[in-house]
Design a protein around this motif. Structure first.
Motif, PDB file in Angstrom:
ATOM      1  N   GLY A 209       0.795  -1.223   0.000  1.00  0.00           N
ATOM      2  CA  GLY A 209       0.000   0.000   0.000  1.00  0.00           C
ATOM      3  C   GLY A 209       0.825   1.270   0.000  1.00  0.00           C
ATOM      4  N   MET A 210       2.086   1.178  -0.378  1.00  0.00           N
ATOM      5  CA  MET A 210       2.976   2.343  -0.310  1.00  0.00           C
ATOM      6  C   MET A 210       2.545   3.429  -1.290  1.00  0.00           C
ATOM      7  N   ARG A 240      -3.706  11.393  -1.949  1.00  0.00           N
ATOM      8  CA  ARG A 240      -4.061  11.079  -0.562  1.00  0.00           C
ATOM      9  C   ARG A 240      -3.752  12.200   0.416  1.00  0.00           C
ATOM     10  N   ASP A 282      -1.336   7.593  -5.060  1.00  0.00           N
ATOM     11  CA  ASP A 282      -1.301   6.142  -5.243  1.00  0.00           C
ATOM     12  C   ASP A 282      -0.199   5.692  -6.204  1.00  0.00           C
ATOM     13  N   VAL A 371       7.163   5.323   7.407  1.00  0.00           N
ATOM     14  CA  VAL A 371       6.181   4.290   7.764  1.00  0.00           C
ATOM     15  C   VAL A 371       5.494   4.737   9.050  1.00  0.00           C
ATOM     16  N   PHE A 375       1.985   0.440  11.690  1.00  0.00           N
ATOM     17  CA  PHE A 375       1.899  -0.261  10.411  1.00  0.00           C
ATOM     18  C   PHE A 375       2.800  -1.492  10.431  1.00  0.00           C
ATOM     19  N   ALA A 435       3.333  10.171   5.842  1.00  0.00           N
ATOM     20  CA  ALA A 435       2.968   8.864   6.378  1.00  0.00           C
ATOM     21  C   ALA A 435       2.020   9.004   7.560  1.00  0.00           C
ATOM     22  N   THR A 438      -1.514  10.154   6.153  1.00  0.00           N
ATOM     23  CA  THR A 438      -2.233   9.164   5.329  1.00  0.00           C
ATOM     24  C   THR A 438      -2.401   7.821   6.023  1.00  0.00           C
ATOM     25  N   ARG A 440      -0.274   5.477   5.809  1.00  0.00           N
ATOM     26  CA  ARG A 440       0.320   4.482   4.921  1.00  0.00           C
ATOM     27  C   ARG A 440       1.802   4.783   4.698  1.00  0.00           C
TER      28      ARG A 440
END
Length: 928
Positions: A209-210, A240, A282, A371, A375, A435, A438, A440
């Motif tokens: 999902g990076m 995002r 994305d 990150v 996560f 990060a 979002t 993600r």
């Protein structure tokens, strides 16, 4: 999308691909074959080379669909594919891979796959290549670390091995008193991974999902921000987050010395490349599209593009909050009586010299991955990055995020070259923000073009220097005024220009000195740390003035330097008494002997050695030029200089040493491993190293100032020594003997014919509740701030170089045929790897002298492409003869000092002095 049928490393693939996909992107991101590196996307650096049906191609611009139906070989498949792999060998390596390791041709390793793949194609079509064949084949494949000498030797050896012949002997330099592991040329840590494509740099990591991040940067060198509108960009499907200065949760400033650099610009931009907004999307394509939808209205402001103008009362003030305006810092050296010194002089030389802004050109563009906390096993906000200063990164990220330092983790990936250029914050804070917002993982990978515009460079300088001497050649005084272009933000200008100032007398005994340096803010790209750290610039001036002085006095240039050379008992211009480890005289003598030997080997005339001569028929002039240098080891100037290391033994008989000291190819990993193996009398292969994880490794401090061997080497040595003592006591209890009688030999602890293995001792310790792990924090000897006298530095390395140049009398083209180098490094921990540092430093300095300049016009960069920045390649690399001089420093690990910077310092003036002797033209501004 189009259907692609392709065979990669012997395996067939049938899949849909985007028609715009390059072969490099396909291999890396679709197949996960990250051994193929991307350095420029211009087909300029060659490190992305792979073989398509046996032909080398630049995969960064090669459309993947052009490989339809073809066979591709990458570094991962080389040993068993194209290029004559020999799978019968137990190590599973191709001869090229094996010989690159053997000859020390691998440093940071980022360019290594490209070099090897091009070489494989060469050997396939030319099984017995000459040196000229090798230089021609690799002329467009760059390495910024090695200096190419070891690369050429490795390729020649691989050719011999493929023919079933004995490879060339390794040119292992002579050293004094090799120990068990110290002063022996063991291979660097993780070198096999680097030659097989398994080594992981930041862009080689991927997370589910990076997201992909981009930065909107200022197109103006100086402007007021009137309005930022992100609404349209935010509305684009797949976007995002779009963030501006309003979204910085903590302090909107970062910096290593002064916190003056905005995380995201709020009211003003101060250079082309200043970060204004960031976003995550994305895909990379969506991120690029969204970037163009952010609207920013600017009001241009007057540009300050010159450091002298910046110092004038007419210049706009760029940092109103700074107490001295555009003057970041006025740095002073005062020693003796300058007026009396010049009054005593019989000859005075005064000249002005200029050096340009230069680019590090590390081959791995900056990349960071953030990150978020929670996560997939990440219990805190984590940033993956190839950084020279992981703990300082952590602290700056935390401040910008409004967190405690311990709430952030920085994990250091391998670094694809740094040379000082990966000390400042790049994308680390930005990916942390994105990060967190979002939820993600977010990757921020700079293109080469963005990297060129964004990151700090070597300082451009203007240096006026005045040197006085008596008729017998004794120096009486040096006076200098330096202007350093610090650019838009402070970065490390304070520290860099201090080194330029304190080293502006050269490595000589100068009784009277007055030096003033003005480090200035401008609207140019920020200037920061770069190999040589300011001394490269001042040596260019100092050493040419020394040659001018020798000419005026009618003296031999080396005799003049030898007469005035620092030696034990001399006091430097900063007031430091040199008590030990001053090997300058020996470096001069070794270089002189080799220059004379060169003429003897090449049929010198009966009158023997000559500094200059001509071949009128060929219209070529030849000459030697020489220059000396010195460079401090460690931070110095009163800064607390320390490093910490953990050493832990395991039940399988191996040991791990852990420290957050960044290895960017210079080899601190093998240094700490060798120090540990030496103390424990272990085979080197049984020591592994973990570097740069702020949760798992203690702080080793910044990889800068030629300090890591000294401080982290000592930290590892002393932690291993403490572990040896603990193991001795446990083994003594097991054998019921006095601990002082326990001997460590090759992983065994022995006493009078009895022995236990290291692993058995570890098991016994654990059974008794004892820990087979030790920690040591090493604090370097106390130093004093500039201006207070005493020891400003813990040690100095010294060097002398001679350059043999050829100048075309019709075109002025300069070719450097040979460089003779002698370097006092205290002790060679790993002679072969140390020699590689010297060779790489010399070739980097060759570019600094002859071709390299990061061109800015009124604050606007022209050098926006790698093709516009001319660094030397293998075809420019001279023959290098290198001597190691070992005048031990009592506080250094086993006597070692530093080597990372010293080889790059005196090459430029040596070449310029040679040019003057060849054709009578004195070079006052670089590049030649």
């Amino acid at each position: 999308m189009t259907r692609l049928n392709i065979t990669v490393n012997g395996r067939a693939h049938d899949l849909d691909v985007d028609e715009s996909r390059t072969l490099a992107a396909f291999l890396r991101y679709d197949l996960g074959l990250t051994g193929t590196k991307i350095g420029c996307e211009e087909a300029e650096c060659g490190i992305c080379t792979v073989l398509v049906d046996g032909v080398p191609v630049d995969s960064c611009i090669y459309p993947v669909l052009k490989a339809q139906g073809r066979s591709v070989t990458t570094i991962e498949g080389l040993a068993h594919g194209q290029g004559g792999g020999d799978s019968d060998r137990s190590d599973g390596l191709h001869p090229l891979q094996r010989q690159f390791i053997r000859h020390g041709a691998v440093q940071c390793g980022f360019c290594t796959p490209g070099l090897i793949m091009n070489s494989a194609a060469l050997l396939d079509r030319c099984p017995d290549p000459s040196e000229d064949d090798i230089r021609a084949a690799l002329k467009d494949t760059f390495c910024r670390c090695t200096g190419y000498t070891s690369v050429i030797e490795a390729i020649r050896s691989a050719a011999l091995e493929k023919q079933g012949k004995a490879p060339l002997p390794v040119k292992d330099p002579d050293v004094d008193e090799p120990m068990h592991v110290i002063s022996r040329s063991v291979p660097p840590q993780e070198v096999r991974e680097k030659v097989t494509g398994q080594a992981k740099y930041t862009d080689d990591y991927a997370f589910p999902g990076m997201l992909y991040a981009r930065t909107l940067r200022s197109p103006y060198p100086h402007a007021r921000i009137v309005r930022i509108d992100t609404e349209t960009a935010n509305a684009l499907p797949g976007v995002r987050a779009v963030l501006t200065h309003m979204d910085v949760p903590g302090e909107n400033r970062h910096g290593l010395v002064y916190r003056d650099w905005p995380v995201l610009c709020d009211s003003v931009v101060r250079y082309v490349g200043d970060a204004v907004a960031i976003l995550a999307a994305d895909t990379e394509d969506i991120a690029a599209q969204a970037l163009g939808l952010i609207e920013v209205e600017y009001e241009p402001l007057p540009v300050v593009a010159d450091p002298k103008y910046a110092h004038s009362p007419d210049a706009p003030v760029l940092h109103p909050d700074h107490p001295t305006g555009n003057l970041l810092k006025h740095i002073k050296v005062r020693h003796g009586d300058i007026e009396r010194g010049f009054a005593e002089a019989d000859v005075i030389i005064e000249r002005e010299y200029r050096t340009p802004t230069t680019e590090h050109a590390f081959l791995e563009p900056e990349c960071s991955i953030g990150v978020p906390k929670g996560f997939e096993g990440h219990d805190k906000l984590t940033v993956y990055v190839g950084s020279q200063i992981p703990y300082q990164d952590r602290d700056q990220i935390a401040k910008a995020m409004g967190l405690q330092d311990e709430q952030v983790r920085v994990i250091g990936a391998l670094i694809g070259g740094g040379f000082g250029g990966k000390e400042d914050i790049a994308g680390q804070i930005h990916v942390a923000m994105l990060a967190t917002v979002t939820g993600r993982p977010v990757k921020m990978l700079y293109s080469r073009q963005e990297s060129l515009v964004f990151h700090p460079k070597r300082h451009a300088t203007i240096i006026r220097i005045k040197t006085g001497a008596k008729r017998d050649g004794r120096l009486t005084a040096v006076q200098a005024e330096l202007y350093g272009d610090g650019g838009a933000y402070a970065s490390l200008s304070d520290k860099v220009m201090t080194r330029a100032t304190t080293h502006a007398t050269g490595p000589y005994d100068v009784p009277n000195a007055k030096i003033d340096c003005f480090a200035m803010y401008t609207n140019n790209t920020p200037s920061g740390a770069f190999r040589g750290f300011g001394v490269t610039q001042s040596a260019f001036a100092v050493e040419q003035n020394m040659d001018l002085l020798a000419e005026a006095l009618g003296m031999d240039p080396l005799d003049l330097r030898r007469l005035n050379a620092q030696k034990v008992g001399v006091t430097t211009a900063t007031g430091q008494l040199l008590r030990e480890s001053v090997g300058l005289l020996e470096t001069i003598d070794k270089v002189r002997a080799d220059m004379i030997a060169h003429h003897a080997d090449h049929g010198a005339e009966p009158d023997g050695f000559r500094w200059a001569w001509r071949d009128e028929q060929a219209r070529k002039a030849y000459a030697w030029g020489v220059a000396c240098a010195y460079k401090n080891t460690g931070l110095g100037g009163g800064a607390p200089d320390k490093s910490a290391a953990d050493v832990e033994a395991y039940e399988d008989g191996t040991v791990e040493v852990r420290t957050a000291a960044a290895d960017m190819g210079q080899g601190i990993a093998h240094v700490v491993a060798q120090c540990t193996a030496e103390e424990l009398r272990l085979p080197y292969e049984r020591v592994r190293v973990l570097l740069c994880d702020t949760d798992l490794t203690p702080n080793g401090g910044p990889t800068t100032a030629s300090r890591q061997t000294f401080v982290s080497g000592n930290a590892a040595r002393l932690a291993a020594s403490a572990l040896r003592e603990a193991l001795s006591h446990s083994a003594a209890e097991m054998l019921d003997v006095p601990p002082q009688q326990i001997r460590f030999e090759e992983g065994l602890l022995r006493y009078n014919g009895h022995s236990v293995t290291l692993g058995d001792v570890v098991k016994w310790m654990k059974s008794k509740g004892l820990s087979p792990r030790t920690h040591h924090e090493y604090m370097a000897p106390q130093t004093q701030p500039l201006g207070t006298g005493g020891d400003m530095h813990v040690a100095f390395s010294y060097a002398t170089q001679a350059a043999l140049v050829e100048v075309d009398l019709d075109t002025g083209a300069v070719h450097v045929h040979k460089v003779i180098s002698a370097t006092d490094i205290g002790r060679a921990i790993n002679p072969l790897m140390l020699q590689g540092q010297i060779e790489g430093g010399i070739v980097m300095a060759l570019g600094n002298c002859l071709t390299e300049s990061f061109i800015l016009e009124e604050g606007v960069p022209w050098s926006r492409l790698l093709s516009r920045y001319k660094m030397p390649g293998i075809k420019h690399a001279p023959e290098i003869i290198s001597h190691l001089v070992e005048h031990r420093a009592s506080e250094g690990p086993y006597g070692a000092k530093g080597v990372g910077e010293i080889p790059s310092i005196n090459t430029s003036p040596a070449i310029c002095n040679a040019i003057e002797k060849a054709v009578g033209v004195r070079i006052y501004a670089l590049p030649v």
